[in-house]
Structures are given as C-alpha cells and as structure tokens.
Design a protein around this motif. Structure first.
Motif, PDB file in Angstrom:
ATOM      1  N   SER A   1       0.859  -1.190   0.000  1.00 22.82           N
ATOM      2  CA  SER A   1       0.000   0.000   0.000  1.00 22.82           C
ATOM      3  C   SER A   1       0.893   1.237   0.000  1.00 22.82           C
ATOM      4  O   SER A   1       2.077   1.152   0.337  1.00 22.82           O
ATOM      5  CB  SER A   1      -0.908   0.020   1.228  1.00 22.82           C
TER       6      SER A   1
ATOM      7  N   GLU B   1      -1.761  -0.170  -4.754  1.00 28.09           N
ATOM      8  CA  GLU B   1      -2.967  -0.044  -3.939  1.00 28.09           C
ATOM      9  C   GLU B   1      -4.153   0.364  -4.812  1.00 28.09           C
ATOM     10  O   GLU B   1      -5.256  -0.154  -4.662  1.00 28.09           O
ATOM     11  CB  GLU B   1      -2.726   0.995  -2.837  1.00 28.09           C
TER      12      GLU B   1
ATOM     13  N   HIS C   1      -8.073   2.045  -3.725  1.00 26.71           N
ATOM     14  CA  HIS C   1      -7.801   3.097  -2.760  1.00 26.71           C
ATOM     15  C   HIS C   1      -6.418   3.690  -3.034  1.00 26.71           C
ATOM     16  O   HIS C   1      -5.572   3.047  -3.618  1.00 26.71           O
ATOM     17  CB  HIS C   1      -7.792   2.542  -1.328  1.00 26.71           C
TER      18      HIS C   1
ATOM     19  N   PHE D   1      -3.726   5.719  -0.355  1.00 29.39           N
ATOM     20  CA  PHE D   1      -3.560   6.137   1.030  1.00 29.39           C
ATOM     21  C   PHE D   1      -4.834   5.892   1.824  1.00 29.39           C
ATOM     22  O   PHE D   1      -5.191   6.663   2.704  1.00 29.39           O
ATOM     23  CB  PHE D   1      -3.171   7.621   1.114  1.00 29.39           C
ATOM     24  N   GLY D   2      -5.565   4.840   1.464  1.00 27.05           N
ATOM     25  CA  GLY D   2      -6.777   4.513   2.203  1.00 27.05           C
ATOM     26  C   GLY D   2      -8.021   5.245   1.741  1.00 27.05           C
ATOM     27  O   GLY D   2      -9.122   4.953   2.194  1.00 27.05           O
ATOM     28  N   TYR D   3      -7.885   6.253   0.817  1.00 26.57           N
ATOM     29  CA  TYR D   3      -9.066   6.952   0.320  1.00 26.57           C
ATOM     30  C   TYR D   3      -9.614   6.220  -0.885  1.00 26.57           C
ATOM     31  O   TYR D   3      -8.870   5.881  -1.802  1.00 26.57           O
ATOM     32  CB  TYR D   3      -8.739   8.405  -0.056  1.00 26.57           C
ATOM     33  N   GLU D   4     -10.931   6.012  -0.899  1.00 25.38           N
ATOM     34  CA  GLU D   4     -11.516   5.222  -1.960  1.00 25.38           C
ATOM     35  C   GLU D   4     -11.624   6.031  -3.247  1.00 25.38           C
ATOM     36  O   GLU D   4     -12.123   7.150  -3.245  1.00 25.38           O
ATOM     37  CB  GLU D   4     -12.917   4.747  -1.535  1.00 25.38           C
ATOM     38  N   ILE D   5     -11.101   5.471  -4.352  1.00 26.28           N
ATOM     39  CA  ILE D   5     -11.231   6.109  -5.659  1.00 26.28           C
ATOM     40  C   ILE D   5     -12.345   5.407  -6.437  1.00 26.28           C
ATOM     41  O   ILE D   5     -13.205   6.032  -7.022  1.00 26.28           O
ATOM     42  CB  ILE D   5      -9.928   6.028  -6.474  1.00 26.28           C
TER      43      ILE D   5
ATOM     44  N   GLU E   1     -13.878  -1.300  -4.159  1.00 28.65           N
ATOM     45  CA  GLU E   1     -12.906  -2.364  -4.002  1.00 28.65           C
ATOM     46  C   GLU E   1     -13.299  -3.616  -4.791  1.00 28.65           C
ATOM     47  O   GLU E   1     -12.449  -4.425  -5.157  1.00 28.65           O
ATOM     48  CB  GLU E   1     -12.770  -2.698  -2.507  1.00 28.65           C
TER      49      GLU E   1
END
Lengths: 199, 192
Positions: free
Chosen positions: A34, A150, A156, A158-162, A165
C-alpha cells in the motif's frame, strides 16, 4: 549552494536508486503493498541513509582503508538497530506490517553503495545532502509503486476510496503484482528518460 | 511430518524469491545464464545453511542468556560477512576446483538479503536447531530453483524483439511476476 542543489536533485530523478540504479529491490517489492507502507519504509530507509552517510563521512579519516567495508556495515547496522528499537517501541503497528524488512535495511545495497561511492570520499555536508537526495528518491519510488499497487489492487490510494474495491485486481496487492507493477514503472521511467536500460 | 511441511513450504509455497521478496538482487543480477545461476545457487546454499546454523547457535547460547537480543542485526551481519570471508579462504586452499566454480559469487553473498533474512526468520519462528537447519537448506533449494527456472526463461527472452523501454530489467521483472503467479498455484497445498 548550487552544487548542493545539484546533488539533491541528482538522487531524486537522474540517479533514482530504484528506477534507474535498480538498488534495494527487495525492500521495494516487499513493502509496497500500500502507499502508506511504501512511504513509511522509504522514510525509515532514508533516515538510516542520512545518518550513516553523515557518520561515515565524519569517520572516513579514522577508518583504515583495508577494513572500510566491514566498518561501514557495522555503522549502518548500528543505525538500523536504533531505528528498529525506536519503531518497535513507538509504532508497533508499523513494525508488524514492515516486519523483517526493517532489520534487512542493513543489506539494502543503496546504503553501502552511497557509503562507498560518496560518503567515504566527501565532506559531511555534501554527504548529508547526498543522503537526503537519495533518500527522497527512494521515498518517491516506494510511495509511487505503493500507490499504483494499492490503486489497481483495491481502488484506494492512502486509504481513500477512488473506486469500489469490488473492481480491484487483487493480484496487484499480492506478490506477482509487485514484480509486474515495478517492471512497468521502470519501463515507463526509462522510456521517459529516452534511454534503454541494457543491463 | 513437520519437517516435510517445512521443506515443501520453504521450496514451493513460500518461495523466498516469489513470495517473500528476499534475494531479488542476485535473482535479477545473476540470472542471465543457466550455468551462472546454478553456480550462484550452490554458493548461496552453502553459505545460507552454515549461516543459519551459526546464527541460531549464537542467538541461543550467547545473545539470549546475556539479554543482548538488540544486537541481533549487527551480530548476524558480521557473522555472515565473516563466514563468507572464511569460506573463500578455506575453499581457495583446500578445494580449488570448487573455488574456481563459485569464486566470483561468494563476495556477492554478503549483501544477499536472503541469507540474513533466513537467519532472522528462524529466530522469529522459534525453530529448534534441526528445524532451522531444514528451513535453511530448503529455502536455499527454493532460491536455486527460482534462479534456475528464471535463467532458462531469460535465455529465451534475449532472442525476442521487444520495445526499447521494456528491454532488460523491466521485461525480466514482468516475467518474474508471471512466474510468481505460477508459484501462487502451490499455495493450495496443505500438509499434515
């Protein structure tokens, strides 16, 4: 001043440790599942690199030439141990996710490479800047690779959803995806530089 | 059964190169010819087995009783560097033929993270001496296997026409990725 800026820039783009010099591949592939892991590993390695470069440059007149490689390794291993203790005390979660790759910073070729090629021959300030430049180049490469993996793997960054999933290609988070993503990134970089890597 | 499980896991399921990402530098560096790949594999097997055993003994009988676990990284890397040097000197004197064959690869092993990695892993997994020895040998076999297969593929890759930017390392990495995918097929195996 100009000299230092050139040194700094040199480590980041023209002699990027990962994309151009192809050093430190194990950590690059192993810790970039990630973007955050990649960034953290990059910072950890850069911290050791800057410290070891400075220390080696300070001690270069004391270390006999014949035993310089073992001496460099001990200096690097000392800084790695300090870092390892610090991370396991203050950031146990990070310690768990990077696992064995923290002690393995010792055998990262970038550290010994910079010590031998630069810090053993140059002054402290220049060595610090060189370490900083290479370190930033390494952080940049690892974060980029981590973000690509990632993004493709889970959608995602940096953990932000684009994107959801559900549409992610899980293979990019797993081992094979690391090789493939890094292969394409190196190909793109060497295409942009207008050179073919012939090694 | 436990030992069989360690062997199969280390060689196929958790292959050191394809799933643990250790020893990538020699994997990319010395995999252009099958002959040199096998030479490197043999040298790594030699050093890895010895280093794992020595590191385990040091950890159990010196570092642990004295409460010096934090010196692990420094001690292990020095042991490996020392072993490589020692092997080089001993082999040069006593088995010159083997030295001729492995000579060039030996100094490279000091910075092979697979060797240090395995030494640290057996401590983390809390293996006993015989288990550590088994793990060291089978990991080295897994490394040699990966290097051997990959060298065979690269010999063929050199004959193909590829775009300029992909030539060399990028193509090798992508092939390694596909090979790693093949090795993932072993992950369904369960023993005992």
């Amino acid at each position: 001043m100009k000299k230092y800026l050139r040194l700094l820039y040199n480590g980041i783009i023209p002699a990027n440790p990962v994309f151009v010099l192809l050093l430190g591949m194990c950590a690059t592939l192993g810790t970039t599942s990630s973007a955050l892991n990649g960034l953290m590993m990059g910072i950890a390695t850069a911290a050791v690199l800057i410290c070891s470069n400075a220390a080696i440059s300070l001690l270069k007149n004391v270390i006999p030439d014949k035993v310089r490689i073992p001496a460099y390794i001990v200096i690097i291993a000392t800084f790695v141990t300090v870092l390892q203790l610090a991370i396991s005390a203050w950031m146990p979660a990070l310690n768990a996710s990077l696992g064995i790759f923290i002690p393995l910073i010792v055998v990262n070729c970038i550290l010994l490479g910079r010590a031998e090629a630069f810090a053993g021959k140059n002054g402290v300030i220049a060595s610090l800047i060189d370490g900083l430049g290479c370190g930033i180049g390494f952080i940049f490469a690892l974060t980029l690779l981590g973000a690509v993996r990632e993004f493709l793997g889970t959608g995602h960054i940096f953990g932000y959803e684009i994107y959801s999933e559900d549409y992610g290609m899980l293979i990019f988070v797993l081992a094979p995806g690391a090789f493939i993503a890094l292969g394409y990134l190196i190909a793109i970089v060497s295409r942009l530089r207008g050179l073919s890597s012939n090694t | 059964m436990l030992y069989l499980s360690i062997i199969i896991t280390a060689i196929f399921i958790n292959n050191i190169v394809f799933s643990q990402f250790l020893g990538i530098c020699p994997f990319l560096g010395v995999s252009k010819r099958i002959s040199s790949a096998l030479g490197m594999g043999a040298a790594v097997t030699f050093v890895m087995t010895l280093a794992t055993v020595v590191a385990w003994l040091l950890q159990t009988y010196i570092l642990d009783p004295c409460g010096l676990q934090f010196l692990q990284t420094i001690v292990f890397i020095l042991v490996i560097a020392f072993l490589v040097q020692l092997l080089e000197i001993v082999m040069k004197k006593s088995v010159p033929a083997l030295y001729q064959a492995l000579g060039v690869f030996l100094p490279l092993i000091t910075t092979n993270c697979a060797v240090l990695g395995v030494a640290i892993l057996v401590i983390q997994k809390e293996y006993n001496l015989l288990q550590s020895l088994t793990y060291g040998v089978s990991t080295a076999i897994g490394f040699t296997l990966a290097l051997w297969i990959f060298a065979g593929i690269r010999e063929q890759l050199e004959l193909t026409a590829v775009p300029r930017g992909m030539r060399g390392v990028p193509l090798a990495l992508i092939s390694a990725g596909i090979l790693a995918m093949a090795f993932m097929g072993f992950s369904g195996i369960t023993i005992g």
